[in-house]
Design a protein around this motif. Sequence first.
Motif, short mmCIF file in Angstrom:
data_model
loop_
_atom_site.label_atom_id
_atom_site.label_comp_id
_atom_site.label_asym_id
_atom_site.label_seq_id
_atom_site.Cartn_x
_atom_site.Cartn_y
_atom_site.Cartn_z
N CYS A 33 8.57 7.31 5.56
CA CYS A 33 8.76 6.69 6.87
C CYS A 33 8.62 5.18 6.77
O CYS A 33 9.15 4.57 5.86
N CYS A 34 7.85 4.58 7.64
CA CYS A 34 7.81 3.12 7.79
C CYS A 34 7.40 2.37 6.53
O CYS A 34 7.90 1.30 6.25
N ASP A 35 6.43 2.88 5.81
CA ASP A 35 5.91 2.17 4.65
C ASP A 35 6.37 2.79 3.33
O ASP A 35 5.75 2.57 2.30
N GLY A 36 7.43 3.55 3.35
CA GLY A 36 7.90 4.16 2.12
C GLY A 36 6.92 5.22 1.66
O GLY A 36 6.29 5.88 2.46
N SER A 37 6.79 5.37 0.38
CA SER A 37 5.84 6.33 -0.17
C SER A 37 4.83 5.56 -0.99
O SER A 37 4.93 5.45 -2.20
N SER A 38 3.86 4.97 -0.31
CA SER A 38 2.90 4.13 -0.99
C SER A 38 1.49 4.56 -0.62
O SER A 38 1.26 5.13 0.45
N PRO A 39 0.53 4.26 -1.50
CA PRO A 39 -0.86 4.57 -1.17
C PRO A 39 -1.34 3.60 -0.09
O PRO A 39 -1.21 2.39 -0.24
N MET A 40 -1.84 4.13 0.98
CA MET A 40 -2.30 3.31 2.10
C MET A 40 -3.82 3.26 2.07
O MET A 40 -4.47 4.31 2.00
N CYS A 41 -4.38 2.07 2.15
CA CYS A 41 -5.82 1.85 2.11
C CYS A 41 -6.31 1.57 3.53
O CYS A 41 -5.79 0.68 4.20
N TYR A 42 -7.31 2.34 3.96
CA TYR A 42 -7.87 2.21 5.30
C TYR A 42 -9.39 2.10 5.22
O TYR A 42 -9.99 2.60 4.25
N PRO A 43 -10.03 1.54 6.26
CA PRO A 43 -11.49 1.69 6.32
C PRO A 43 -11.81 3.19 6.32
O PRO A 43 -11.09 3.98 6.96
N ASP A 44 -12.83 3.58 5.59
CA ASP A 44 -13.16 5.00 5.45
C ASP A 44 -13.34 5.64 6.82
O ASP A 44 -14.07 5.13 7.66
N GLY A 45 -12.63 6.75 7.04
CA GLY A 45 -12.71 7.48 8.28
C GLY A 45 -11.72 7.03 9.34
O GLY A 45 -11.59 7.69 10.38
#
Length: 166
Positions: A33-45
């Motif tokens: 979708c929007c960001d392709g197929s990439s690992p997305m890093c988020y604040p935990d939780g």
Amino acid sequence: MVSRVLQTPPAAELIRKLEAQHGPVMFHQSGGCCDGSSPMCYPDGEFIIGDRDVLLGVLDPSEDVAVEPDHGVPVWISGSQFATWKHTQLVLDVVTGRGGGFSLETPEGLRFLIRGRVYTPEEQATLDEDPPLTGADVERDGLPKPLRPTLISDEDYAEVCVTPVR
């Protein structure tokens, strides 16, 4: 023990930097979708894990192997994507460029990237005996401790993290 996900030293360094700014982080391997197929890093939780999402592993971004980490960095993937990638060890790396719009590394001028290598038959047999945890498993039993080590070896780095010549 065979890990389903490893990190390169540059990835561990960027994770440490992001954790200093944002606190503990987590990853979810995007399915497109929007960001392709990439690992997305988020604040935990911050990213809601589904019952069928698969925990690839819990990384330890610390440099000091003598010190037990106080937390790990969970790396998740959707169940349907895991079915496609289950024969491949995923390696979290960093390259120059713009990250996904919602991923924490975007302002750094770097982006996380997944590389991979196919498991040997012996490694695959070991993994087949140890099924991965799902979101439902982790909600019920909690997150496991990070595997140690989770940094890719120099030998594997040379094999997996090569830049193709055109």
